[in-house]
Every structure is written in structure tokens, then in C-alpha cells.
Write an enzyme that holds these catalytic residues in place. Structure first.
Site, PDB file in Angstrom:
ATOM      1  N   ASP A   1      -2.495  94.520  80.960  1.00 24.91           N
ATOM      2  CA  ASP A   1      -3.281  93.284  81.032  1.00 24.91           C
ATOM      3  C   ASP A   1      -3.252  92.720  82.453  1.00 24.91           C
ATOM      4  OD1 ASP A   1      -4.888  91.293  80.049  1.00 24.91           O
ATOM      5  OD2 ASP A   1      -3.273  90.115  79.159  1.00 24.91           O
TER       6      ASP A   1
ATOM      7  N   ASN B   1      -6.065  92.918  84.783  1.00 23.49           N
ATOM      8  CA  ASN B   1      -6.920  93.556  85.804  1.00 23.49           C
ATOM      9  C   ASN B   1      -7.834  92.552  86.504  1.00 23.49           C
ATOM     10  OD1 ASN B   1      -5.844  95.970  85.050  1.00 23.49           O
ATOM     11  ND2 ASN B   1      -7.694  96.795  84.097  1.00 23.49           N
TER      12      ASN B   1
ATOM     13  N   HIS C   1     -10.369  96.808  87.507  1.00 15.58           N
ATOM     14  CA  HIS C   1     -10.289  97.829  86.448  1.00 15.58           C
ATOM     15  C   HIS C   1     -10.065  99.223  87.053  1.00 15.58           C
ATOM     16  CE1 HIS C   1     -11.041  95.099  83.240  1.00 15.58           C
ATOM     17  NE2 HIS C   1     -12.299  94.851  83.540  1.00 15.58           N
TER      18      HIS C   1
ATOM     19  N   GLU D   1     -11.856  94.132  69.544  1.00 13.86           N
ATOM     20  CA  GLU D   1     -12.464  92.829  69.849  1.00 13.86           C
ATOM     21  C   GLU D   1     -13.180  92.868  71.204  1.00 13.86           C
ATOM     22  OE1 GLU D   1      -9.175  93.139  69.073  1.00 13.86           O
ATOM     23  OE2 GLU D   1      -9.027  92.208  67.086  1.00 13.86           O
TER      24      GLU D   1
ATOM     25  N   LEU E   1       4.906 115.581  77.660  1.00 20.31           N
ATOM     26  CA  LEU E   1       4.616 114.143  77.559  1.00 20.31           C
ATOM     27  C   LEU E   1       3.352 114.033  76.718  1.00 20.31           C
ATOM     28  CD1 LEU E   1       4.887 111.101  78.424  1.00 20.31           C
ATOM     29  CD2 LEU E   1       3.381 111.640  80.334  1.00 20.31           C
TER      30      LEU E   1
ATOM     31  N   ARG F   1       4.061  94.301  77.907  1.00 17.94           N
ATOM     32  CA  ARG F   1       2.749  93.773  78.278  1.00 17.94           C
ATOM     33  C   ARG F   1       2.847  93.171  79.675  1.00 17.94           C
ATOM     34  NH1 ARG F   1      -1.449  90.544  74.634  1.00 17.94           N
ATOM     35  NH2 ARG F   1      -3.033  90.143  76.202  1.00 17.94           N
TER      36      ARG F   1
ATOM     37  N   ARG G   1       1.826  87.986  73.950  1.00 22.96           N
ATOM     38  CA  ARG G   1       1.154  88.212  72.668  1.00 22.96           C
ATOM     39  C   ARG G   1       1.116  89.706  72.426  1.00 22.96           C
ATOM     40  NH1 ARG G   1      -2.488  84.572  75.086  1.00 22.96           N
ATOM     41  NH2 ARG G   1      -3.712  86.261  75.967  1.00 22.96           N
TER      42      ARG G   1
HETATM   43  C1  FPP Z   1      -6.984  94.283  80.775  1.00 24.68           C
HETATM   44  O1  FPP Z   1      -7.243  93.437  81.871  1.00 24.68           O
HETATM   45  C2  FPP Z   1      -7.567  95.599  80.979  1.00 24.68           C
HETATM   46  C3  FPP Z   1      -8.515  96.197  80.206  1.00 24.68           C
HETATM   47  C4  FPP Z   1      -9.109  95.566  79.021  1.00 24.68           C
HETATM   48  C5  FPP Z   1      -9.032  97.526  80.534  1.00 24.68           C
HETATM   49  C6  FPP Z   1      -7.970  98.510  80.861  1.00 24.68           C
HETATM   50  C7  FPP Z   1      -8.568  99.788  81.283  1.00 24.68           C
HETATM   51  C8  FPP Z   1      -8.085 100.549  82.265  1.00 24.68           C
HETATM   52  C9  FPP Z   1      -6.871 100.196  83.017  1.00 24.68           C
HETATM   53  C10 FPP Z   1      -8.731 101.873  82.544  1.00 24.68           C
HETATM   54  C11 FPP Z   1      -7.957 102.927  81.795  1.00 24.68           C
HETATM   55  C12 FPP Z   1      -8.563 104.233  81.907  1.00 24.68           C
HETATM   56  C13 FPP Z   1      -8.062 105.334  81.288  1.00 24.68           C
HETATM   57  C14 FPP Z   1      -8.752 106.622  81.442  1.00 24.68           C
HETATM   58  C15 FPP Z   1      -6.836 105.293  80.489  1.00 24.68           C
HETATM   59  P1  FPP Z   1      -8.237  92.245  81.636  1.00 24.68           P
HETATM   60  O2  FPP Z   1      -9.627  92.731  81.836  1.00 24.68           O
HETATM   61  O3  FPP Z   1      -7.956  91.651  80.279  1.00 24.68           O
HETATM   62  O4  FPP Z   1      -7.866  91.257  82.774  1.00 24.68           O
HETATM   63  P2  FPP Z   1      -7.464  89.713  82.629  1.00 24.68           P
HETATM   64  O5  FPP Z   1      -6.409  89.650  81.556  1.00 24.68           O
HETATM   65  O6  FPP Z   1      -6.949  89.349  83.975  1.00 24.68           O
HETATM   66  O7  FPP Z   1      -8.707  88.976  82.263  1.00 24.68           O
HETATM   67 MG    MG Z   2      -6.626  90.233  79.545  1.00 24.95          MG
END
Ligand code: FPP
Ligand code: MG
Length: 264
Positions: free
Chosen positions: A42, A44, A59, A89, A156, A213, A219
Site C-alpha cells: 500500500d 504507491n 505504481h 473493490e 519460492l 502492510r 487494516r
Molecule cells: C496500493 O497503492 C497499490 C496498488 C493497488 C497496486 C499495486 C500494484 C503493483 C505494485 C504492481 C504489481 C505488479 C505485479 C506484476 C505483481 P495505492 O494505489 O492504494 O496507493 P495509496 O494507498 O497511496 O493511495
Molecule cells: Mg491504498
């Protein structure tokens, strides 16, 4: 701070940081390791915002971080790594543009795994679980290719939860159990915890020992609800793209310091 001073600090931290990581890594290896680590990645977008980047770049960096964490798990000897990359969701709560970016990343990510030398050298099995039929065909094709290319490996096991929801997983399991009961394959008296586990996406792996997390949120957000019943939980105040090896090792060390009780 002048550019020169900033450079010295970077150099200082880099040198000592590496030494610190090595010592921490050695200590961690001596203790009991979790067999299965599960991660809610979480933060990104908050990382992107705080770094003056676009969400898309956050991302993208998040995707690169996954590859790093896979490497750390292989180095240290974790056998199962499961990551939450898209909740059910998210499919309705994120904008079409953001979803398109994420789908591109999953597609390219799985295709890259297919012929990655490290993946084959280290015998990493890659797979995805969730309501995969809700994903675009191109993502499903990429997942199929990676699963096929790595199906014989097990050093793995790397699982990506996509279009995933723990409650939905349980609802599907209940439906399947009832259907098998109707077909005479499952006796009512034989329904027990182990049987329910056999109907989950994770039927072929142990429950996670450690669930973490990032981003400071505390959460579980519908992640592995059944499976995490006895897991040790860790919430780390670092956004996913900024998660460092030493953060990971510190979590493992903290895990080693905990006494697991399994309901006792
Ligand atoms: C959460 O951050 C991240 C995501 C919902 C997407 C995660 C996806 C990747 C890291 C790419 C993974 C790729 C592969 C191939 C495994 P957020 O968008 O909820 O950010 P925020 O909490 O700051 O709003
Ligand atoms: Mg998030």
C-alpha cells in the site's frame, strides 16, 4: 545542505547502510523464518504525491519493488510470498485510466517473469489467484504464460492476488462445498477447517505466518481473511515503493521476537 554535503551523507549512509543490512541479514538467518509471508502493498500513490511524481510512476516503482522483495525472500529463505496487487473493490473504485495503467503493469510483469533468468535459476513458481475472469484477456494470457513457464518450480512460490477478496473467496468456497455435498462428494460431518481450506485459492500452500502492510494503514482490507487467522501482523509506516531491505529484515527480526500462540 550543499550538494557536496548531501553526497557525503548519501555515501556515508550507503556504506554503513549496506554493512548494517548485512549484519541484520546474518542475524535474521540464524532465527526461525516465516515459511509464508503475505503483503498488502500500500502507498504507491501517496509515495508518488510526496515525491512529485505521477500516480502511474508510483505504481511502476511499486512493481519494481515486488521484484526486489522476491529477491530478498529468495536470499533469506522464505518459501512462499503472496502479494495483494488488486482488490475486488479496486475494480470499481479506481478510475478506468488508473486501472488501465495497473493492467499494463500486471501484463508486462507476468510476461517478464516468463523468461527472467533469475526466476528460472532460482526455480520460482509464479501464479495469480482471485476472480481472474474479471481481468482483461491480455492480463489473463500473461498470467497463464507465467504459470505455465514456472509450473515445475517450488523453491519460492510467488502468488499475486488480483481482483481478490477474502469474503468472495469464502462465498465461492461455500458454494463449491454445497455443490459437492449435493453431488455426494462431501459428507456433512466431514466439513471441518481443513476441508474449507481445501476449497480456497490457497489450498496448495500453508497459511501465512506473517502478514504485513505498508503505508501506515492498520487494516486487513479483505485480504486472506480465513488464512491469516493465526498470522502475526505487522504495519509498517513506509510507502510500498520506499520499502527497503532493512525494513523487511526488521519485520522478520520482530517476527522472530514474537511468541506465537495459535489460540492457546
Ligand atoms: C496500493 O497503492 C497499490 C496498488 C493497488 C497496486 C499495486 C500494484 C503493483 C505494485 C504492481 C504489481 C505488479 C505485479 C506484476 C505483481 P495505492 O494505489 O492504494 O496507493 P495509496 O494507498 O497511496 O493511495
Ligand atoms: Mg491504498
Amino acid at each position: 545542505m550543499s550538494a557536496e554535503e548531501a553526497e557525503s551523507v548519501r555515501w556515508f549512509e550507503g556504506g554503513f547502510g549496506l554493512l548494517y543490512d548485512r549484519i541484520l541479514s546474518r542475524k535474521t538467518r540464524r532465527g526461525l523464518l516465516p515459511t509464508h509471508v503475505a503483503i498488502v502493498m500500500d502507498g504507491n500513490r501517496r509515495f508518488a504525491l510526496s515525491s512529485g511524481l505521477r500516480n502511474e510512476q508510483g505504481h511502476r516503482m511499486g512493481k519494481e519493488k515486488v521484484r526486489e522483495v522476491m529477491r530478498w525472500c529468495r536470499d533469506i529463505g522464505v518459501k512462499y510470498l503472496t502479494v495483494y496487487a488488486l482488490s475486488i473493490e479496486n475494480l470499481t473504485s479506481r478510475s478506468p485510466d488508473e486501472l488501465a495503467t495497473l493492467f499494463d503493469l500486471y501484463e508486462s510483469g507476468f510476461l517478464e517473469l516468463c523468461d527472467d533468468r533469475e526466476i528460472h535459476r532460482d526455480r520460482v513458481r509464479c501464479k495469480a489467484v482471485g476472480q481472474l475472469h474479471l481481468l482483461p484477456a491480455r492480463v489473463i494470457t500473461a498470467i497463464d504464460a507465467a504459470e505455465k513457464a514456472t509450473k515445475d518450480y517450488d523453491d519460492l512460490v510467488f502468488t499475486v492476488c488480483l481482483a481478490y477478496g477474502g469474503r468472495q473467496e469464502l462465498v465461492n468456497a461455500i458454494k463449491d462445498i454445497i455443490s459437492d455435498h449435493r453431488d455426494g462428494k462431501v459428507d456433512l460431518d466431514s466439513i471441518c477447517e481443513e476441508l474449507v481450506s481445501q476449497y480456497l485459492y490457497t489450498h496448495d500452500m500453508p497459511d501465512p505466518d506473517l502478514v504485513m502492510r505498508t503505508s501506515g494503514e492498520e487494516r486487513v482490507s479483505n485480504f486472506l481473511l480465513w488464512q491469516m487467522a493465526y498470522a502475526e501482523l505487522f504495519f509498517i509506516d513506509v510507502h510500498w515503493p520506499a520499502f527497503r531491505k532493512r525494513d523487511f529484515l526488521r519485520v522478520l527480526r520482530a517476527y522472530q521476537g514474537r511468541q506465537r500462540r495459535y489460540g492457546r
